[in-house]
Design a protein around this motif. Structure first.
Motif, PDB file in Angstrom:
ATOM      1  N   PRO A  97      -1.824  -0.291  -4.818  1.00  0.00           N
ATOM      2  CA  PRO A  97      -2.912   0.253  -4.197  1.00  0.00           C
ATOM      3  C   PRO A  97      -2.486   1.609  -3.629  1.00  0.00           C
ATOM      4  O   PRO A  97      -1.348   1.517  -2.612  1.00  0.00           O
ATOM      5  CB  PRO A  97      -3.578  -0.651  -3.167  1.00  0.00           C
ATOM      6  CG  PRO A  97      -3.048  -1.876  -3.496  1.00  0.00           C
ATOM      7  CD  PRO A  97      -1.722  -1.599  -4.185  1.00  0.00           C
ATOM      8  N   THR A  98      -3.104   2.873  -4.005  1.00  0.00           N
ATOM      9  CA  THR A  98      -2.605   4.134  -3.496  1.00  0.00           C
ATOM     10  C   THR A  98      -3.874   4.847  -2.662  1.00  0.00           C
ATOM     11  O   THR A  98      -4.869   4.830  -3.294  1.00  0.00           O
ATOM     12  CB  THR A  98      -1.976   4.873  -4.511  1.00  0.00           C
ATOM     13  OG1 THR A  98      -0.765   4.054  -4.994  1.00  0.00           O
ATOM     14  CG2 THR A  98      -1.398   6.133  -3.883  1.00  0.00           C
ATOM     15  N   ARG A  99      -3.455   5.448  -1.525  1.00  0.00           N
ATOM     16  CA  ARG A  99      -4.483   6.408  -1.155  1.00  0.00           C
ATOM     17  C   ARG A  99      -3.749   7.863  -0.957  1.00  0.00           C
ATOM     18  O   ARG A  99      -2.776   7.861  -0.293  1.00  0.00           O
ATOM     19  CB  ARG A  99      -4.928   6.080   0.312  1.00  0.00           C
ATOM     20  CG  ARG A  99      -5.780   4.539   0.172  1.00  0.00           C
ATOM     21  CD  ARG A  99      -6.101   3.962   1.562  1.00  0.00           C
ATOM     22  NE  ARG A  99      -6.677   2.685   1.500  1.00  0.00           N
ATOM     23  CZ  ARG A  99      -6.645   1.774   2.637  1.00  0.00           C
ATOM     24  NH1 ARG A  99      -6.032   2.345   3.502  1.00  0.00           N
ATOM     25  NH2 ARG A  99      -7.045   0.616   2.460  1.00  0.00           N
ATOM     26  N   HIS A 100      -4.652   8.639  -1.256  1.00  0.00           N
ATOM     27  CA  HIS A 100      -3.963  10.153  -1.106  1.00  0.00           C
ATOM     28  C   HIS A 100      -4.778  10.543   0.240  1.00  0.00           C
ATOM     29  O   HIS A 100      -5.817  10.832   0.252  1.00  0.00           O
ATOM     30  CB  HIS A 100      -4.426  10.883  -2.222  1.00  0.00           C
ATOM     31  CG  HIS A 100      -3.681  10.617  -3.518  1.00  0.00           C
ATOM     32  ND1 HIS A 100      -4.174   9.626  -4.253  1.00  0.00           N
ATOM     33  CD2 HIS A 100      -2.536  10.623  -4.004  1.00  0.00           C
ATOM     34  CE1 HIS A 100      -3.482   9.445  -5.176  1.00  0.00           C
ATOM     35  NE2 HIS A 100      -2.104  10.051  -5.009  1.00  0.00           N
ATOM     36  N   ASP A 101      -3.985  10.689   1.118  1.00  0.00           N
ATOM     37  CA  ASP A 101      -4.497  10.909   2.608  1.00  0.00           C
ATOM     38  C   ASP A 101      -4.195  12.534   2.790  1.00  0.00           C
ATOM     39  O   ASP A 101      -2.965  12.918   3.165  1.00  0.00           O
ATOM     40  CB  ASP A 101      -3.681  10.251   3.529  1.00  0.00           C
ATOM     41  CG  ASP A 101      -4.443  10.133   5.065  1.00  0.00           C
ATOM     42  OD1 ASP A 101      -4.892  11.285   5.440  1.00  0.00           O
ATOM     43  OD2 ASP A 101      -4.434   9.270   5.591  1.00  0.00           O
ATOM     44  N   ARG A 154       2.012  13.723  -5.132  1.00  0.00           N
ATOM     45  CA  ARG A 154       1.346  12.857  -6.092  1.00  0.00           C
ATOM     46  C   ARG A 154       2.208  12.418  -7.387  1.00  0.00           C
ATOM     47  O   ARG A 154       2.243  11.372  -7.544  1.00  0.00           O
ATOM     48  CB  ARG A 154      -0.091  13.560  -6.404  1.00  0.00           C
ATOM     49  CG  ARG A 154      -0.908  13.596  -5.249  1.00  0.00           C
ATOM     50  CD  ARG A 154      -2.334  14.323  -5.811  1.00  0.00           C
ATOM     51  NE  ARG A 154      -2.955  13.494  -6.598  1.00  0.00           N
ATOM     52  CZ  ARG A 154      -4.066  13.277  -6.437  1.00  0.00           C
ATOM     53  NH1 ARG A 154      -4.818  13.124  -5.172  1.00  0.00           N
ATOM     54  NH2 ARG A 154      -4.963  12.370  -7.286  1.00  0.00           N
ATOM     55  N   LEU A 179       0.695   5.170   0.979  1.00  0.00           N
ATOM     56  CA  LEU A 179      -0.241   6.478   1.486  1.00  0.00           C
ATOM     57  C   LEU A 179       0.649   7.554   1.110  1.00  0.00           C
ATOM     58  O   LEU A 179       1.865   7.757   1.331  1.00  0.00           O
ATOM     59  CB  LEU A 179      -0.161   6.497   3.015  1.00  0.00           C
ATOM     60  CG  LEU A 179      -0.832   5.219   3.544  1.00  0.00           C
ATOM     61  CD1 LEU A 179      -1.013   5.560   5.107  1.00  0.00           C
ATOM     62  CD2 LEU A 179      -2.333   5.533   3.065  1.00  0.00           C
ATOM     63  N   CYS A 180      -0.006   8.553   0.229  1.00  0.00           N
ATOM     64  CA  CYS A 180       0.490   9.584  -0.533  1.00  0.00           C
ATOM     65  C   CYS A 180       0.034  10.935  -0.076  1.00  0.00           C
ATOM     66  O   CYS A 180      -1.362  11.096   0.051  1.00  0.00           O
ATOM     67  CB  CYS A 180       0.707   9.419  -1.712  1.00  0.00           C
ATOM     68  SG  CYS A 180       1.530  10.896  -2.768  1.00  0.00           S
ATOM     69  N   SER A 181       0.569  12.064   0.362  1.00  0.00           N
ATOM     70  CA  SER A 181       0.128  13.343   0.588  1.00  0.00           C
ATOM     71  C   SER A 181      -0.744  13.663  -0.719  1.00  0.00           C
ATOM     72  O   SER A 181      -0.185  13.317  -1.958  1.00  0.00           O
ATOM     73  CB  SER A 181       1.167  14.214   0.779  1.00  0.00           C
ATOM     74  OG  SER A 181       0.748  15.803   0.664  1.00  0.00           O
ATOM     75  N   PRO A 182      -1.722  14.554  -0.577  1.00  0.00           N
ATOM     76  CA  PRO A 182      -2.458  14.960  -1.756  1.00  0.00           C
ATOM     77  C   PRO A 182      -1.706  16.309  -2.375  1.00  0.00           C
ATOM     78  O   PRO A 182      -2.325  16.553  -3.593  1.00  0.00           O
ATOM     79  CB  PRO A 182      -3.725  15.382  -1.281  1.00  0.00           C
ATOM     80  CG  PRO A 182      -3.419  15.944   0.145  1.00  0.00           C
ATOM     81  CD  PRO A 182      -2.225  14.854   0.571  1.00  0.00           C
ATOM     82  N   LEU A 189       0.893  -1.260  -0.050  1.00  0.00           N
ATOM     83  CA  LEU A 189       0.067   0.036  -0.032  1.00  0.00           C
ATOM     84  C   LEU A 189       0.830   1.230   0.139  1.00  0.00           C
ATOM     85  O   LEU A 189       1.921   1.220   0.773  1.00  0.00           O
ATOM     86  CB  LEU A 189      -0.956   0.060   1.230  1.00  0.00           C
ATOM     87  CG  LEU A 189      -1.793   1.289   1.678  1.00  0.00           C
ATOM     88  CD1 LEU A 189      -2.817   1.346   0.346  1.00  0.00           C
ATOM     89  CD2 LEU A 189      -2.383   1.047   2.808  1.00  0.00           C
ATOM     90  N   VAL A 218      -3.098   1.890   9.669  1.00  0.00           N
ATOM     91  CA  VAL A 218      -2.726   0.846   8.480  1.00  0.00           C
ATOM     92  C   VAL A 218      -3.328  -0.369   8.875  1.00  0.00           C
ATOM     93  O   VAL A 218      -2.985  -0.917  10.018  1.00  0.00           O
ATOM     94  CB  VAL A 218      -1.291   1.124   8.282  1.00  0.00           C
ATOM     95  CG1 VAL A 218      -0.939   0.123   7.185  1.00  0.00           C
ATOM     96  CG2 VAL A 218      -0.693   2.316   8.103  1.00  0.00           C
TER      97      VAL A 218
END
Length: 189
Positions: A91-95, A76, A68-71, A66, A113
């Motif tokens: 899989p990526t989530r912009h948090d 990005r 987790l990326c800053s928006p 996974l 997580v």
């Protein structure tokens, strides 16, 4: 990143499974006039260094479960360019909590997580990322900890390991196994 020549045991409790946290600071950004901080793009060096970071991640042979990326735009784009170098999608989530977060706030994010994630990639900003690495690393392979203390520059990648759960991750319990500062090459044309 090529595997380390040393194979130390992960730090932490022996009752959990091995975990790995990869911390990636965004690549070098530009400072265009009139552009909000969160909307700053990558600069020319960042556009070269982000794929180099991805190449190092690909060489490690263990892609994250996974990301987790800053928006923020620069974070990005760093991850987009780095991820393009991997063998498959991650899989990526912009948090939004990652933008401007300090080390305790980042640790709170890590505590949430999912358990099935063994390897997490965190893409964000300084000073929070550098402070997080220093907070978590109780010890290091070689001089990696001294190098982080000296500077955690753009595109830097730190790898921390421990055994346990994400909610159980505590300051000083991880082993800093690697620090890399990938740099892309300039086009000679």
């Amino acid at each position: 990143m090529p595997p380390s020549t040393e194979t130390p045991e992960p730090a932490g409790s022996a009752d959990g499974r091995p975990r790995r946290l990869i911390v990636l600071r965004h690549a070098k950004s530009a400072w265009p006039e009139g552009v909000a901080d969160q909307d700053r793009p990558l600069g020319p060096r960042g556009l070269r260094d982000a794929p180099a970071a991805g190449s190092l991640l690909a060489e490690s042979g263990a892609p994250p479960d996974l990301a987790l990326c800053s928006p923020a735009r620069r974070a990005r784009r760093t991850w987009e360019l780095a991820a393009a170098e991997l063998d498959g999608p991650v899989p990526t989530r912009h948090d939004p909590r990652l933008y401007g977060a300090d080390a305790p706030e980042l640790l709170d994010v890590l505590h949430g997580v999912p358990d099935e994630v063994a390897t997490l990639l965190l893409v964000g900003h300084n000073p929070g990322l550098e402070d997080l690495v220093l907070l978590l690393a109780g010890r290091a392979v070689g001089d990696a900890l001294d190098r982080v203390r000296a500077k955690f520059p753009t595109s830097a990648i730190a790898v921390l390991t421990w055994s346990g759960t994400w909610p159980g991750l505590r300051p000083g319990k991880a082993l800093l196994t690697d620090l890399a500062i990938p740099r892309g090459t300039r086009d000679s044309s």
